[in-house]
Design a protein around this motif. Structure first.
Motif, mmCIF file in Angstrom:
data_model
loop_
_atom_site.group_PDB
_atom_site.id
_atom_site.type_symbol
_atom_site.label_atom_id
_atom_site.label_comp_id
_atom_site.label_asym_id
_atom_site.label_seq_id
_atom_site.Cartn_x
_atom_site.Cartn_y
_atom_site.Cartn_z
ATOM 1 N N THR A 325 0.839 -1.205 0.000
ATOM 2 C CA THR A 325 0.000 0.000 0.000
ATOM 3 C C THR A 325 0.870 1.250 0.000
ATOM 4 O O THR A 325 0.513 2.265 -0.620
ATOM 5 N N VAL A 326 2.020 1.174 0.676
ATOM 6 C CA VAL A 326 2.959 2.308 0.677
ATOM 7 C C VAL A 326 3.527 2.508 -0.728
ATOM 8 O O VAL A 326 3.655 3.653 -1.202
ATOM 9 N N SER A 327 3.855 1.401 -1.414
ATOM 10 C CA SER A 327 4.398 1.504 -2.779
ATOM 11 C C SER A 327 3.374 2.132 -3.719
ATOM 12 O O SER A 327 3.705 3.000 -4.543
ATOM 13 N N TYR A 328 2.111 1.705 -3.608
ATOM 14 C CA TYR A 328 1.060 2.310 -4.429
ATOM 15 C C TYR A 328 0.922 3.807 -4.123
ATOM 16 O O TYR A 328 0.788 4.635 -5.036
ATOM 17 N N GLN A 329 0.947 4.142 -2.843
ATOM 18 C CA GLN A 329 0.773 5.544 -2.463
ATOM 19 C C GLN A 329 1.932 6.393 -2.957
ATOM 20 O O GLN A 329 1.743 7.541 -3.385
ATOM 21 N N ASN A 330 3.145 5.846 -2.907
ATOM 22 C CA ASN A 330 4.315 6.584 -3.399
ATOM 23 C C ASN A 330 4.176 6.890 -4.892
ATOM 24 O O ASN A 330 4.529 7.983 -5.353
ATOM 25 N N LEU A 331 3.670 5.908 -5.650
ATOM 26 C CA LEU A 331 3.452 6.123 -7.089
ATOM 27 C C LEU A 331 2.420 7.218 -7.309
ATOM 28 O O LEU A 331 2.607 8.104 -8.155
ATOM 29 N N ILE A 332 1.323 7.153 -6.553
ATOM 30 C CA ILE A 332 0.263 8.157 -6.698
ATOM 31 C C ILE A 332 0.764 9.543 -6.296
ATOM 32 O O ILE A 332 0.464 10.545 -6.956
ATOM 33 N N ASP A 333 1.567 9.606 -5.227
ATOM 34 C CA ASP A 333 2.138 10.889 -4.803
ATOM 35 C C ASP A 333 3.087 11.441 -5.860
ATOM 36 O O ASP A 333 3.154 12.651 -6.089
ATOM 37 N N GLN A 334 3.797 10.535 -6.528
ATOM 38 C CA GLN A 334 4.767 10.950 -7.547
ATOM 39 C C GLN A 334 4.083 11.487 -8.794
ATOM 40 O O GLN A 334 4.492 12.497 -9.364
ATOM 41 N N TYR A 340 -4.415 8.086 -15.086
ATOM 42 C CA TYR A 340 -3.280 7.184 -15.238
ATOM 43 C C TYR A 340 -3.016 6.369 -13.982
ATOM 44 O O TYR A 340 -2.406 5.302 -14.043
ATOM 45 N N THR A 341 -3.450 6.860 -12.820
ATOM 46 C CA THR A 341 -3.133 6.182 -11.556
ATOM 47 C C THR A 341 -4.376 5.675 -10.814
ATOM 48 O O THR A 341 -4.260 5.137 -9.713
#
Length: 603
Positions: A325-334, A340-341
């Protein structure tokens, strides 16, 4: 006087032509009725006139062969050949006659005459070759093409004709070489070549030989991309995704592409559950093409692949899920939350609901997707289906019904609409509304997507098998209740209920289904040996049950992937292939069995 003479001449000619036509029709009628003696008498008379030959030739010749009138046959063929020296068909018929009477030397002599005639006028080539093929003399057709190729001093000439010839002769090595030659002529030929190879190279050994030949040609030819493309195709047929990736990466590098070909291989590896290779490919794209259009999709698929690896090992590590969930959130924050997200955001919501017990957070996120401005209708539909699933977990099933029906309506005759109908059928099943569930399932048996049709069929059989002989439906209702408990992740409650039901219904047809649920639950808890025991009970106590092949395949999978006992896995795959050759698991079991046996290298 001259006009009168010409008029008389034409009149007599017309009369003669009409008489010939009547005789031809009569002879053909006798031939069709099997009265060969009557037919041949008329054909002999007609064969004295050159203009009749084309109308009687095939039937007359067949009767001559049937009656074994060899001398008459030879004389007739030589005669019509003299009359029509440019008709290659008659030359081939004469050669065929000499082969039939085992006079190979005379047949060879006449073949050389035909070959010389063809080489002097290549316009005869294809028709002559086809005449030989029609007479089942493919070696002569091959010699004609090869001689014409030599005369033209073009080593690539007639490649497709020779490849087709070798395909029918089952001369696969020669066939492959000619298809490779044809593929080199122009890029547009490549798709056709792949289609023909797919029909012809059906065994792994043949594909491996093809790979070796392509690699050999690759060293000698400058068109590296063509051969790399063919290698990718062959490796994918063998499901050797790592080797396919090596070639795809090379094409990307040579053409300065941002991982496009590699991305395709990664997606195929993912779809075929080769998660280690898929993860490696997606990571390569993420690390090397961070500024490309492939980055976002590769990053999402990388996290999704890591998720699948975590979810396939039991018991599931919730701390690893939290990291996802942290990895997904990092992508969305980026990137920001956008069209696209949204898919990444949806996947993150599912992790919160299904594995972390955070249903309220997931519901909030999915509603955000549904209301997102200008969102793709498919992502909205998926979010609605997910939201419906979560409402079942939170015991708000009427909300689920509404959401499923919305997707059924918005995506009618599409996969998502069929999936929504399946979910409604399963919800009706959970609620004990078996007739309503069956109405949905009867429609879904013809679903476009095979997985949906199969799931509908399985649930339909479960309902029918346990309602026909049990009018109270008590056992089926108890099964539906415990199945719902498992769906809601109420494992302790479900475990106690299953133990009680297995004891209560040990003589009931539903016992195999209860054992199957129990084996699934024990596997999820990491109790692999216990799961194997339950599956073994299905296989050996109920050898004719509908779940027996499922249980065998599941046992083999547990041994291969979770216990890491390759020998045992191989044993059960072999048993499935031997005892249940009609099972839907046969193709996958054979692939896994051969891989474990070491029939081909996967990396």
């Amino acid at each position: 006087m001259r006009i009168l003479f010409l008029t008389s001449f034409y009149f007599l000619a017309l009369v003669a032509f009409a008489q010939s036509n009547q005789k031809i029709s009569l002879a053909n009628a006798y031939y069709q009725e099997g009265e060969l003696d009557k037919a041949i008498t008329i054909y002999r008379e007609l064969a004295d006139e050159p203009q009749n030959v084309s109308f009687i030739h095939n039937n007359y010749l067949e009767i001559l062969y049937t009656k074994q009138l060899n001398n008459e046959t030879e004389k007739y063929l030589k005669k019509i050949r003299r009359w029509s020296p440019n008709n290659i068909k008659y030359d081939v018929d004469l050669i065929d006659y000499y082969i039939t009477v085992n006079d190979s030397s005379t047949a060879e002599k006449h073949y050389k005459e035909v070959e010389e005639k063809v080489l002097q006028n290549l316009g005869y080539l294809r028709s002559a070759a086809q005449f030989f093929i029609n007479k089942q003399h493919r070696r002569f057709a091959e010699r004609l093409y090869l001689s014409a190729r030599e005369r033209m001093r073009d080593p690539n000439a007639f490649a497709i004709q020779l490849a087709t010839l070798y395909r029918y002769n089952n001369q696969k090595d020669k066939m492959v070489r000619e298809y490779l030659t044809y593929a080199q002529e122009r890029q547009g030929n490549l798709r056709y070549v792949k289609n023909m190879l797919q029909m012809s190279l059906t065994e792994d050994e043949e594909l491996e030989s093809f790979v070796a030949l392509v690699l050999e040609n690759m060293q000698k030819n400058n068109n590296k991309d063509l051969y790399a493309d063919l290698l990718i195709w062959a490796h994918l047929q063998l499901e050797n995704f790592y080797a396919a990736f090596i070639q795809a990466r090379a094409i990307d590098k040579r053409n300065q592409l941002p991982g496009e070909n590699s991305m395709e291989i990664g997606q195929l590896a993912y779809e075929n559950q080769e998660y280690d290779i898929a993860e490696m490919i997606f990571k390569y794209i993420v690390d090397n093409f961070s500024n490309s259009q492939n980055y976002i999709q590769a990053k999402q698929l990388l996290i999704k692949t890591q998720e699948m690896k975590i979810k396939n090992h039991f018991p599931i590590d919730t701390s690893a899920i939290r990291n996802l969930t942290v990895s997904y959130q990092n992508l969305i924050d980026q990137i920001g939350l956008s069209n696209y997200t949204l898919e990444a955001y949806r996947q993150k919501a599912l992790l919160h609901a299904l594995y972390l017990g955070e249903s309220n957070k997931a519901i909030e996120m999915l509603n955000q997707i549904i209301k997102f401005p200008n969102a793709d209708q498919n992502i909205i539909a998926k979010a609605k289906l997910n939201l419906g699933d979560i409402y079942i977990i939170t015991d708000e099933s009427w909300e689920s019904v509404l959401l499923y029906y919305q997707v059924e309506k918005s995506h009618k005759h599409e996969n998502l609409g069929e999936l929504a109908k399946l979910k409604n059928a399963k919800l009706s099943f959970y609620r004990g509304e078996f007739e309503l569930a069956q109405e949905h399932l009867d429609i879904l048996k013809n679903a476009t997507r095979r997985e949906i049709a199969n799931d509908a069929m399985d649930l339909s059989i479960l309902i029918k098998n346990n309602t026909i002989l049990d009018s109270t439906q008590k056992a089926l209702r108890a099964y539906a209740d415990v199945d719902l408990m498992l769906y809601q992740n109420k494992q302790i409650k479900a475990n106690k209920a299953l133990d009680s039901l297995i004891e209560e219904y040990e003589e009931h047809p539903i016992l195999d289904e209860l054992l199957w649920l129990k084996s699934r639950l024990t596997k999820q808890k990491g109790e692999y040996e216990k799961s194997i025991e339950l599956l073994t009970q299905i296989v050996y106590d109920m050898p004719y049950g509908i779940l027996t092949d499922d249980a065998l395949f599941e046992m083999a999978m547990i041994y291969e992937e979770l216990i890491d006992d390759k020998e045992k896995a191989q044993e059960y795959y072999q048993q499935l292939l031997t005892d249940y050759p009609g099972s839907i698991f046969v193709a996958e079991a054979r692939k896994r069995f051969r891989k474990l046996r070491g029939d081909f290298v996967t990396q």
